[in-house]
Every structure is written in structure tokens, then in C-alpha cells.
Enzyme design. Sequence first.
Site, PDB file in Angstrom:
ATOM      1  N   LYS A   1      -4.675  20.030  -5.972  1.00 18.81           N
ATOM      2  CA  LYS A   1      -3.564  19.069  -5.989  1.00 18.81           C
ATOM      3  C   LYS A   1      -3.787  18.046  -7.099  1.00 18.81           C
ATOM      4  CE  LYS A   1      -1.274  15.616  -3.060  1.00 18.81           C
ATOM      5  NZ  LYS A   1      -1.707  14.295  -3.502  1.00 18.81           N
TER       6      LYS A   1
ATOM      7  N   TYR B   1     -11.115  15.383  -0.265  1.00 24.13           N
ATOM      8  CA  TYR B   1     -11.708  14.639  -1.381  1.00 24.13           C
ATOM      9  C   TYR B   1     -13.170  15.026  -1.399  1.00 24.13           C
ATOM     10  CZ  TYR B   1      -7.873  11.376  -2.414  1.00 24.13           C
ATOM     11  OH  TYR B   1      -6.693  10.806  -2.815  1.00 24.13           O
TER      12      TYR B   1
ATOM     13  N   TYR C   1       0.826  -1.215   0.000  1.00 25.15           N
ATOM     14  CA  TYR C   1       0.000   0.000   0.000  1.00 25.15           C
ATOM     15  C   TYR C   1       0.859   1.264   0.000  1.00 25.15           C
ATOM     16  CZ  TYR C   1      -3.166   3.709   1.167  1.00 25.15           C
ATOM     17  OH  TYR C   1      -3.855   4.899   1.121  1.00 25.15           O
TER      18      TYR C   1
ATOM     19  N   PRO D   1      -0.314  14.812   1.971  1.00 27.88           N
ATOM     20  CA  PRO D   1      -1.360  13.995   2.583  1.00 27.88           C
ATOM     21  C   PRO D   1      -1.168  12.518   2.241  1.00 27.88           C
ATOM     22  CG  PRO D   1      -2.215  15.157   0.662  1.00 27.88           C
ATOM     23  CD  PRO D   1      -0.843  15.682   0.907  1.00 27.88           C
ATOM     24  N   VAL D   2      -1.109  11.689   3.253  1.00 28.30           N
ATOM     25  CA  VAL D   2      -1.007  10.236   3.072  1.00 28.30           C
ATOM     26  C   VAL D   2      -2.044   9.596   3.991  1.00 28.30           C
ATOM     27  CG1 VAL D   2       0.443   8.203   3.443  1.00 28.30           C
ATOM     28  CG2 VAL D   2       1.434  10.244   2.395  1.00 28.30           C
TER      29      VAL D   2
ATOM     30  N   HIS E   1       0.227  12.230  -7.904  1.00 25.99           N
ATOM     31  CA  HIS E   1      -0.220  11.371  -6.810  1.00 25.99           C
ATOM     32  C   HIS E   1       0.843  10.305  -6.497  1.00 25.99           C
ATOM     33  CE1 HIS E   1      -4.298  10.914  -4.775  1.00 25.99           C
ATOM     34  NE2 HIS E   1      -3.653   9.900  -4.239  1.00 25.99           N
TER      35      HIS E   1
ATOM     36  N   ASP F   1       5.237  17.670  -5.837  1.00 24.58           N
ATOM     37  CA  ASP F   1       5.638  16.458  -5.119  1.00 24.58           C
ATOM     38  C   ASP F   1       5.835  15.323  -6.107  1.00 24.58           C
ATOM     39  OD1 ASP F   1       3.184  15.127  -5.644  1.00 24.58           O
ATOM     40  OD2 ASP F   1       2.368  15.556  -3.662  1.00 24.58           O
ATOM     41  N   GLY F   2       6.416  14.242  -5.585  1.00 23.23           N
ATOM     42  CA  GLY F   2       6.650  13.052  -6.405  1.00 23.23           C
ATOM     43  C   GLY F   2       8.136  12.763  -6.513  1.00 23.23           C
TER      44      GLY F   2
ATOM     45  N   SER G   1      -4.661  14.158   5.338  1.00 23.42           N
ATOM     46  CA  SER G   1      -5.552  13.515   4.360  1.00 23.42           C
ATOM     47  C   SER G   1      -6.992  13.443   4.873  1.00 23.42           C
ATOM     48  CB  SER G   1      -5.053  12.093   4.092  1.00 23.42           C
ATOM     49  OG  SER G   1      -6.019  11.357   3.374  1.00 23.42           O
TER      50      SER G   1
ATOM     51  N   ARG H   1       0.439   6.934  -8.285  1.00 24.25           N
ATOM     52  CA  ARG H   1      -0.548   5.975  -7.774  1.00 24.25           C
ATOM     53  C   ARG H   1      -1.884   6.022  -8.508  1.00 24.25           C
ATOM     54  NH1 ARG H   1       0.640   4.241  -2.658  1.00 24.25           N
ATOM     55  NH2 ARG H   1      -1.459   4.308  -1.782  1.00 24.25           N
TER      56      ARG H   1
ATOM     57  N   THR I   1      -7.906  17.542  -3.857  1.00 20.90           N
ATOM     58  CA  THR I   1      -7.209  16.605  -4.745  1.00 20.90           C
ATOM     59  C   THR I   1      -8.106  16.296  -5.940  1.00 20.90           C
ATOM     60  OG1 THR I   1      -5.962  15.696  -2.919  1.00 20.90           O
ATOM     61  CG2 THR I   1      -6.137  14.318  -4.882  1.00 20.90           C
TER      62      THR I   1
HETATM   63  C1  FNR Z   1      -0.874   9.224  -1.021  1.00 21.78           C
HETATM   64  N1  FNR Z   1      -1.274  10.428  -1.617  1.00 21.78           N
HETATM   65  C2  FNR Z   1      -2.478  10.983  -1.250  1.00 21.78           C
HETATM   66  N2  FNR Z   1      -2.854  12.168  -1.795  1.00 21.78           N
HETATM   67  C3  FNR Z   1      -4.025  12.740  -1.424  1.00 21.78           C
HETATM   68  O1  FNR Z   1      -4.341  13.813  -1.937  1.00 21.78           O
HETATM   69  N3  FNR Z   1      -4.807  12.166  -0.470  1.00 21.78           N
HETATM   70  C4  FNR Z   1      -4.478  10.987   0.121  1.00 21.78           C
HETATM   71  O2  FNR Z   1      -5.195  10.497   0.988  1.00 21.78           O
HETATM   72  C5  FNR Z   1      -3.300  10.344  -0.294  1.00 21.78           C
HETATM   73  N4  FNR Z   1      -2.939   9.137   0.221  1.00 21.78           N
HETATM   74  C6  FNR Z   1      -1.737   8.580  -0.119  1.00 21.78           C
HETATM   75  C7  FNR Z   1      -1.362   7.365   0.461  1.00 21.78           C
HETATM   76  C8  FNR Z   1      -0.104   6.843   0.185  1.00 21.78           C
HETATM   77  C9  FNR Z   1       0.310   5.559   0.827  1.00 21.78           C
HETATM   78  C10 FNR Z   1       0.774   7.517  -0.677  1.00 21.78           C
HETATM   79  C11 FNR Z   1       2.159   6.995  -0.956  1.00 21.78           C
HETATM   80  C12 FNR Z   1       0.377   8.688  -1.275  1.00 21.78           C
HETATM   81  C13 FNR Z   1      -0.367  11.128  -2.556  1.00 21.78           C
HETATM   82  C14 FNR Z   1       0.601  12.030  -1.795  1.00 21.78           C
HETATM   83  O3  FNR Z   1      -0.076  13.120  -1.238  1.00 21.78           O
HETATM   84  C15 FNR Z   1       1.710  12.598  -2.702  1.00 21.78           C
HETATM   85  O4  FNR Z   1       1.140  13.196  -3.831  1.00 21.78           O
HETATM   86  C16 FNR Z   1       2.756  11.559  -3.136  1.00 21.78           C
HETATM   87  O5  FNR Z   1       2.954  10.589  -2.143  1.00 21.78           O
HETATM   88  C17 FNR Z   1       4.069  12.260  -3.442  1.00 21.78           C
HETATM   89  O6  FNR Z   1       5.007  11.379  -3.921  1.00 21.78           O
HETATM   90  P1  FNR Z   1       6.176  10.696  -3.026  1.00 21.78           P
HETATM   91  O7  FNR Z   1       6.855  11.769  -2.200  1.00 21.78           O
HETATM   92  O8  FNR Z   1       5.492   9.658  -2.186  1.00 21.78           O
HETATM   93  O9  FNR Z   1       7.057  10.112  -4.067  1.00 21.78           O
HETATM   94  C1  LAC Z   2      -4.161   6.772  -2.092  1.00 20.08           C
HETATM   95  C2  LAC Z   2      -5.418   7.542  -1.867  1.00 20.08           C
HETATM   96  C3  LAC Z   2      -5.933   7.417  -0.484  1.00 20.08           C
HETATM   97  O1  LAC Z   2      -3.302   7.262  -2.831  1.00 20.08           O
HETATM   98  O2  LAC Z   2      -5.260   8.879  -2.202  1.00 20.08           O
HETATM   99  O3  LAC Z   2      -4.026   5.662  -1.545  1.00 20.08           O
END
Ligand code: FNR
Ligand code: LAC
Length: 383
Positions: free
Chosen positions: A245, A145, A35, A88-89, A269, A300-301, A117, A272, A171
Amino acid sequence: MNAPPALASVPPGIVSLADHEAQARRQLDDKAWAYFSGGAADELTLAANRQAWDEIRLLPRVLQPLSGGHTRVQLLGRTLAHPILLAPVAFQRMAHPDGELATAHAAAALGAGLVLSTQSSVSLERVAQAVRDEPGRGPLWFQLYLQEDRGCTLDLVRRAEAAGYEALVLTVDAPVHGARDRERRAGFTLPAGVRAVNLEGQLPDPLPQLRSGQSALFDGLLRRAPTWDDVSWLQTQTRLPLLLKGVLHPEDARQAARLDVAGLLVSNHGGRTLDTTPATAAVLPRIADALGGALPLLVDGGIRRGTDVLKALALGASAVLVGRPYVYGLANAGAMGVAHVLRLLRDELEIAMALCGQRELNPIRRDLLWEPLPPKNSTQIHD
Ligand code: FNR
Ligand code: LAC
């Protein structure tokens, strides 16, 4: 919530974000690892994000005055100690029992902005209450969201306002999950006790009966997917600044500027959602050019090094966000681990600035970035 070991410390030998990642692989079970670390489909964008920062070369200046240097930047009318925010994660209690609370404490201690998040596993109120009065903390933003029911969306907005969040980050790149092959292979499901607690009590409307030929996705799940009209609507409903975002297309960036949003997060994202989008490092300068400074940009990323932060700012960002690295720090040592990740990045940023002859982050010299010349005597080939 289980009591965590009092101030777990970062295992010795961890000196970089990559070291945190390797340690977290040992720490997390296979499902949580799939995940947190996974991306969509073939994970081409996930890999491209990292690779793109690596491929940009810095061309340092020497003998520049450095005394009095600092990492401060301006963002939405505030001075930040440094330009690194936590993205946000979702579901951070899967990485550590303290989850988002530990993350928030670490961010506050290190003066880093925090974007919580919608799908946090600790309530938005508890997180805000824990840190909002901390002196020296960075900005506290809520990632939104849009919920299918706009009443539920408004409810979240009101709660975020009341709790003290200072901006909303909408987002826009995930109306549906990407094809998460890695998660599916691992049989990922949320463990017992980890939930999107902010959304509890919200019952999704039953899906409509589909007529033959209708799509379960477009006519079912996505029948009320957010549009630009919802962005305008949201702006009329809140006094908080609204950032978007997940913008990659210059035309979307222009549209956002026309709507006068407060800022954009150039993001895919973390690879993802839609696989095979370009790396954010490649997209950022195009968005910066399209907007000509009309809106503050964040990116980001794949940001894993202080040099990546410096490159992002040279390409037009006001600040950056990191996602996975701090979750790995969280898995490794709770709040101490998140703080360690932030400390490492900031220290690396200062070293990179000093070695580039860059005393401050604004103005930043564009010629800090190396652009190879076309090969000598190259002939233009016309077809
Ligand atoms: C995310 N990201 C994400 N973004 C968002 O807007 N809401 C969310 O709930 C989540 N949840 C989430 C879960 C997990 C496990 C990951 C890894 C990412 C995306 C996050 O905000 C961000 O855009 C990326 O994680 C940036 O990339 P790096 O730094 O992980 O490479
Ligand atoms: C994710 C969702 C929660 O990237 O944004 O897992």
C-alpha cells in the site's frame, strides 16, 4: 469500553458522504477533527485527490441492456458483492467508543472488505472474532507496519494469521510521519484510553548515540527503515497474500510485480505523508499501463461518490478503498453510520453504472471517460 447508545441512527438530512463529513465536524472535538481530517503540510495532495476525481468526466452510453446488472468483482480469487473496501484508519475509538468493532460489523453487514490498521484501538483478535463467521462478509485483511524489531513484526503476522485475516497489506509510504502541521497546530495527542493496543508491550530499542554530523532521522528513527529486502523476507515468512500500500512510481510497481506480490494499493495515504505528490486518480492509469494487468490494483484517496468508484475501475482498478468518510459515519452514528456510508456509495455506484449503460464492472469500457479533443486548428509549438 463504554456502552454506545443502542443503534444510534443517522441524523435526518444526511444523504451523501459530504453531509456525513459536515455532521462529523460538529460531532468531533478540534483535536480529533485535526487528526482524522487533516493532511500533511499545505494539504495540496489532500485537495488534489478530491479534485482529480471531480475533473474526470463520464461519457455515458444509452439504450444498453441493463437487466441482470450487478456490482460484483473478482479480487484475489474471491467474488466480492461490490468493489468498495474500508481503508486502514488508526485509532477509531477516538471517533466512537465502539471504534473498529462497529466498523467491522458494518463492513460485514454490507459485504465490504475491511483492512484493519496495525494501529487499531481495538485488538486485531477482537475485531476478527467479531466478524469472521459472518455470512456474506467481505475480505478481512490486516494492514502491517513493519516494526523496528523484525521479531515483533513476525509476532504481529502470526497473530493476524491465527485470528483469520486473509491477506497482509504492507504500508510502504510512511517510514516516518508527514509534516502534520494541522495536528501540531491543534496540539493533537491521543486521548486517555485510546491506544495502539496491538503494539502494547513492544518497547522500542533505545536510539543510538549519534555522532556529530549524524541525522536524528536517518541515523536514529529510520536506521532500520524497511526496504525491498524486507518485502522479500516477509514473503518467505507468511502464507498470506501480501499487498503493498502506497505505491505511486511505475518503477516501484514493476519492482513489486517482479517480487510477485499479490496486489498493489495505489495510494498517497490520503495526503497525510508526503505533500505535493500527484492525485491517485492521475497516477493510477500510469501504473495500470506500466503493469499491463500483471497485478490487481486498488486505489484510495478522495473517493466520495459512486461516480468516483466507477471512474477508478475504468482507469484500471479492481476495487477502491475509502478512509475518512466511514470514520465520519462512525462518529455520527457508530456502526449504523459506517453502514450508511457504504450503502450510499454502493447505491450511487449502481445509479452511475445504470446511467452509463454499464451493466457490469468487468469488462468496463475505457471510453466511458471523456477525453476532450485538442483545440481545433491548434498549431504545434516547437521551441
Ligand atoms: C489513515 N491511513 C492509514 N493507512 C495505513 O496504512 N495505516 C494506518 O494506520 C492509517 N491510518 C490513517 C488514519 C487516518 C485518520 C486517516 C485519514 C488515514 C490512510 C488510509 O488507509 C487511506 O490511504 C486514506 O485515508 C485514503 O484516503 P481518503 O479516503 O481518506 O481520502
Ligand atoms: C496515519 C498513520 C497512523 O495516517 O498511518 O495517521
